[in-house]
Design an enzyme around this catalytic site. Structure first.
Site, short mmCIF file in Angstrom:
data_model
loop_
_atom_site.label_atom_id
_atom_site.label_comp_id
_atom_site.label_asym_id
_atom_site.label_seq_id
_atom_site.Cartn_x
_atom_site.Cartn_y
_atom_site.Cartn_z
N CYS A 222 23.68 43.78 37.19
CA CYS A 222 24.67 43.04 37.98
C CYS A 222 24.28 41.58 38.17
O CYS A 222 24.74 40.69 37.47
CB CYS A 222 24.86 43.71 39.33
SG CYS A 222 25.54 45.38 39.25
N LYS B 139 34.46 40.67 42.95
CA LYS B 139 33.22 41.30 42.49
C LYS B 139 32.23 40.27 41.96
O LYS B 139 31.03 40.31 42.28
CB LYS B 139 33.54 42.33 41.40
CG LYS B 139 32.31 43.01 40.80
CD LYS B 139 31.53 43.82 41.83
CE LYS B 139 30.40 44.59 41.15
NZ LYS B 139 29.62 45.38 42.11
#
Length: 515
Positions: A301, A247
């Site tokens: 993010c 991720k």
């Protein structure tokens, strides 16, 4: 909630293996229990990603309790409504699942944990003032889970975490607070791969689902869960740390790629070309995947994930660090370009009235975290400009700009406009009916060549126009081909002064959208 009673054999099974971890039941029986509601699920965090996840869990398992610290959020969901805006299909799915008794919400995390056998964490991991990952919210959820953790339970972290967090932080914390041995419960990292605006599609299987546990049994149990939730492949990896790295690496790749795109984009002035056109054409080759340049990137993010490794590893990570700096400076670069264009029409930025179009980090998404517009507004205010803002989803006044409506633009006489986030609603703007001004378009969102405005396209336009459009005598290019405004590569002006850095962030191939 559904009736989960069964025969005596099933009851005995449930007592010895209440959850999926360490279950001796057949794979088919485990899947039946999961999808029939016999294994209760708690989802911790009901934000823009958490609520879609909880709703998909509900439609798949039929027995979900969502947990959130905001009473207003819980009240809204309990009433069968969604508080998340701009997520197609979510409102109807929440209404259906609540009405069917398959989804409920509470602020009592400990109570939800006591009733659940699968615990899903999807709260944000932000940064502190030193740009270090702040696990406070995640650890608070873990405390609630530990209070109700039972043998056979499975804990799934979908929140993005620095690699090693499940192994070094969450597992020992859960064991210590619950009193269970680490081999009595499962823990897996299964990163969300979801984008705002397509959350339901993404969760249901747009991309393969990555699964990595702290031990092989945790990986197996989590794979059982996501094989039911997702229509796509489940991709088990070696361990939880590898899954965490997947991720973070995805986010860093995008940040580095956008840093390169922004660096190349800023060459458009010096080369007197559209570098957007050049990059779009270069992407004809499958081995070239340049992202879009822009005024920055936002969301929870990409601006954060590089810091999950920067300063935490012995390797210097020079490429990652440089890209982060380039992207961090983009809002200031945009204001620099605007100030220069204003000077060309004999307007001092300290006396200018400027409107910023778009405050959220992404079109159609009610989220301002790390939005490049915030850096643009702050920089303009620091330089003494009078700043207004237009955004259909949030109030610009909350971010330091005087609010103006789209319809109210025609009542104003601005010296300049900056397009940061091209909301669809901005298509209603009648540019021809506005007073002539300088327009800095950071997203290649409009073509103002047939209007009285002086347009500057950051990095040029996709159809080939260089930043200032036609190459007229006042385009900043001297007769010998040099750019009067060009700076040295170290960011120093030709008079030796240094440009001030500012904050920015870029995003994905669609021009700065975060996931």
């Amino acid at each position: 909630m559904p009736d989960v009673s069964g025969d005596a054999c099933d009851a005995a099974d449930n007592q010895t293996t209440g959850g999926l971890y360490g279950s001796s039941q057949s794979p088919d029986r485990q899947r039946d229990r999961l999808t029939s509601g016999e294994i209760p699920v708690a989802v911790y965090g009901l934000g823009k990603m958490g609520l879609p996840l909880a709703a998909v869990y509900a439609e798949t398992t039929g027995n979900v309790t969502g947990v959130d610290i905001d009473p207003a959020v819980v009240e809204t969901i309990t009433g069968g409504e969604s508080h998340v805006i701009g997520e197609p299909g979510l409102a109807a799915l929440v209404a259906d699942q609540v009405d069917a008794g398959r989804l409920e919400a509470t602020i009592d995390g400990s109570a939800a944990a006591s009733a659940a056998r699968i615990h899903v964490i999807i709260v944000p991991t932000l940064l502190d003032d030193e740009n270090d990952p702040d696990l406070t919210t995640v650890e608070s959820v873990v405390d609630d889970i530990a209070a109700g953790l039972a043998p056979g339970d499975l804990v799934i972290a979908e929140s993005t975490l620095p690699p090693g967090t499940c192994r070094d932080v969450l597992e020992p914390h859960l064991a210590s607070e619950s009193g269970l041995a680490t081999d009595e419960f499962g823990l897996a990292f299964c990163p969300e791969r979801t984008s705002s605006g397509t959350a339901l599609r993404d969760i249901r299987g747009q991309y393969p689902k990555v699964v990595g546990g702290v031990d092989p049994e945790s990986t197996r149990a989590a794979a059982v869960v996501y094989d039911e939730l997702s229509e796509n492949d489940v991709h088990p990896v070696s361990d939880a740390t590898t899954a965490e790295a997947v991720k973070v690496f995805e986010g860093i790749y995008r940040d580095v790629n956008i840093g390169l795109a922004n660096e190349l984009g800023l060459l458009a002035d010096e080369l007197d070309v559209s570098t957007r056109e050049a990059m779009d054409t270069a992407n004809d080759l499958p081995m070239c995947q340049l992202h879009d340049p822009g005024p920055g990137v936002g969301g929870h993010c990409i601006p954060y994930y590089p810091h999950f490794l920067l300063g935490r590893t012995e390797e210097p990570m020079a490429v990652t660090e440089t890209a982060r700096r380039v992207n961090h400076e983009m809002p200031s670069v945009v204001v620099d370009r605007l100030e220069r264009e204003l000077e060309r029409v004999d307007t001092d930025i300290t006396d200018a009235s400027i409107v910023v179009l778009g405050v959220t980090y992404r079109p159609g998404v009610e989220e301002t975290r790390a939005s490049p517009a915030l850096g643009v507004i702050d920089d303009l205010l620091e330089r003494g400009a009078d700043v207004a803002g237009v955004d259909p989803l949030v109030d610009p006044a909350d971010y330091g700009a005087r609010p103006v409506t789209i319809e109210g633009l025609s009542d104003e006489a601005f010296d300049a406009a900056v397009i940061v986030t091209p909301h669809e609603a901005f298509d209603r703007i009648d540019w021809g009916g506005l007073e002539p001004m300088v327009v800095v378009d950071g997203r290649d969102a409009v073509d103002l060549s047939e209007t009285p405005h002086r347009e500057y396209d950051l990095a040029g336009s996709s159809d080939g126009r260089p930043p200032r459009g036609s190459r007229d005598p006042d385009d900043g290019i001297e007769r010998d081909g040099t750019d009067r405004d060009r700076t040295d590569h170290d960011g120093t002006e030709r008079d030796g002064t240094e440009r001030e850095p500012s904050e920015a962030v870029s995003a994905s191939t669609d021009g700065g959208n975060d996931v």
